[in-house]
Scaffold this motif. Structure first.
Motif, PDB file in Angstrom:
ATOM      1  N   PRO A 192       0.830  -1.221   0.000  1.00  0.00           N
ATOM      2  CA  PRO A 192       0.000   0.000   0.000  1.00  0.00           C
ATOM      3  C   PRO A 192       0.860   1.265   0.000  1.00  0.00           C
ATOM      4  CG  PRO A 192      -0.696  -1.507   1.753  1.00  0.00           C
ATOM      5  CD  PRO A 192       0.530  -2.099   1.143  1.00  0.00           C
ATOM      6  N   THR A 194       0.675   5.187   0.866  1.00  0.00           N
ATOM      7  CA  THR A 194      -0.238   6.040   1.645  1.00  0.00           C
ATOM      8  C   THR A 194       0.294   7.452   1.866  1.00  0.00           C
ATOM      9  OG1 THR A 194       0.732   4.920   3.566  1.00  0.00           O
ATOM     10  CG2 THR A 194      -1.451   4.204   2.909  1.00  0.00           C
ATOM     11  N   LYS A 196      -0.895  11.532   1.861  1.00  0.00           N
ATOM     12  CA  LYS A 196      -2.065  12.425   1.912  1.00  0.00           C
ATOM     13  C   LYS A 196      -1.576  13.859   1.856  1.00  0.00           C
ATOM     14  CE  LYS A 196      -4.305   8.912   4.588  1.00  0.00           C
ATOM     15  NZ  LYS A 196      -5.147   8.455   5.643  1.00  0.00           N
TER      16      LYS A 196
END
Ligand SMILES: Nc1ncnc2c1ncn2[C@@H]1O[C@H](COP(=O)(O)OP(=O)(O)O)[C@@H](O)[C@H]1O
Ligand SMILES: [Mg+2]
Length: 330
Positions: A192, A194, A196
């Protein structure tokens, strides 16, 4: 002017000596090694540092070919870090200041990482990626302060490497083991990703990678390679965004994870594309060390900052924004 710096905020007890001509006279680093499979137990680390501190100081004075009386200033880390560990360094620093009748300044550990990186590279106003065990932050100087403009929302990237390596059965610190394994990895496993904005998270990645290890289906080398490629790509993505946002023309990476050659290589490529200057810093100045504390202490003292020894105490959650870096102001 000669400054002695003491660092004991977490995994390292370190003493550095530097003068105001930027000459490093001593840089002694002692790393605490927890028992196999364990993390840092504050009481145990503090006990170890109390036992070792006399030897480390002696070695530093010997290396510098100086007597304690030759020191003009004492600098010590007051935070952020682990209370038990910080108090060892602070107590010793206070005693030295009293005994030698020298001034003392309390230093923010994160700012010290940034200042020594600037000292070494000669960069004046870089964007800084600070990657250590507990920290992953993008920091820049703006409107009179160092400001964190992006950071991990959960664990630090070094901590991620340490726990993954421990799950694989290796000792602390895990980062160098992951780097070594990654060199032998060939098959990329999807992990994953990740990011932001300019923030990142690593907690979900840690759970995912722990499950990859437990499944027994993958080689540690391939896991390490895939993990490194993924999280370093995340670091580069947020750094690029921060460069675009701040318009800074210099970039430095500091903290223990900055020792990683693959990360340095990716940063070099990224900076070339952006026309931004980049220079890797040597590992003994990137990881926790006493020189960075001594150097920052010198900058602080020379700009007029004075601390009362009796008032100096540990600040476990000391943030970079809490510091007024008056040494950077005209
Ligand atoms: N070559 C490397 N690659 C990746 N991580 C590394 C490497 N060398 C050290 N590290 C990591 O750096 C972290 C220590 O950073 P450091 O700044 O020295 O300490 P702290 O986090 O206590 O301030 C550890 O998590 C360690 O695994
Ligand atoms: Mg550190």
């Amino acid at each position: 002017m000669i400054c002695l710096g003491i660092e004991s905020s977490a995994y390292a007890l370190a003493v550095g000596i530097i003068n105001d001509k930027r000459e490093i006279l001593a840089n002694i680093i002692y790393n605490f090694k927890p028992p196999k499979g364990m993390g840092l137990i504050p009481r145990d680390a503090a006990e170890e540092y109390s036992k070792k501190v006399y030897d480390i100081l002696t070695e530093a004075f010997d290396n510098a070919n100086l007597k304690p009386e030759n020191i003009d200033l004492i600098a010590v880390t007051i935070g952020p870090g682990i209370g038990h560990c910080l108090r060892v360094g602070i107590s010793v620093a206070k005693y030295l200041a009293l005994r030698l009748k020298k001034p003392i300044v309390g230093v923010n550990h994160c700012i010290a990482h940034l200042e020594v990186a600037k000292m070494y590279t000669g960069f004046k106003d870089p964007l800084m990626l600070y990657v250590s065990g507990g920290n992953t932050q993008i920091i820049t100087y703006k409107d009179g302060k160092y400001r964190v403009i992006g950071e991990t929302l959960d664990i630090g990237i070094g901590n991620l490497f340490d726990v993954v390596a421990r799950e694989m059965g290796y000792d602390m610190p895990g980062g160098p083991k992951i780097e070594k394994l990654a060199k032998e990895g060939k098959n990329y496993i999807e992990i994953p990703y990740t990011v932001k904005g300019i923030d990142l998270t690593f907690g979900g990645i840690l759970t995912y990678v722990k499950n990859l290890i437990k499944s027994g289906k993958y080689k540690n080398e391939d896991i390490a390679y895939s993990l490194q490629e993924t999280v370093f790509a995340m670091l580069m993505e947020v750094s690029e965004r921060a460069l675009a946002y701040t318009n800074k023309k210099e970039f430095v990476i500091t903290g223990g994870v900055a020792c990683n050659k693959r990360l340095q290589e990716m940063a070099k490529e990224m900076c070339k594309e952006w026309g931004v200057k980049f220079k890797p810093i040597p590992s003994e100045l990137a990881r926790d060390n006493g020189v960075m504390i001594a150097w920052t202490g010198l900058l602080m003292y020379k700009s007029g900052i004075r601390h009362k020894p009796e008032k100096l105490r540990e600040l476990q959650r000391y943030r970079v924004e809490d510091v007024d870096p008056i040494w950077l102001k005209p």
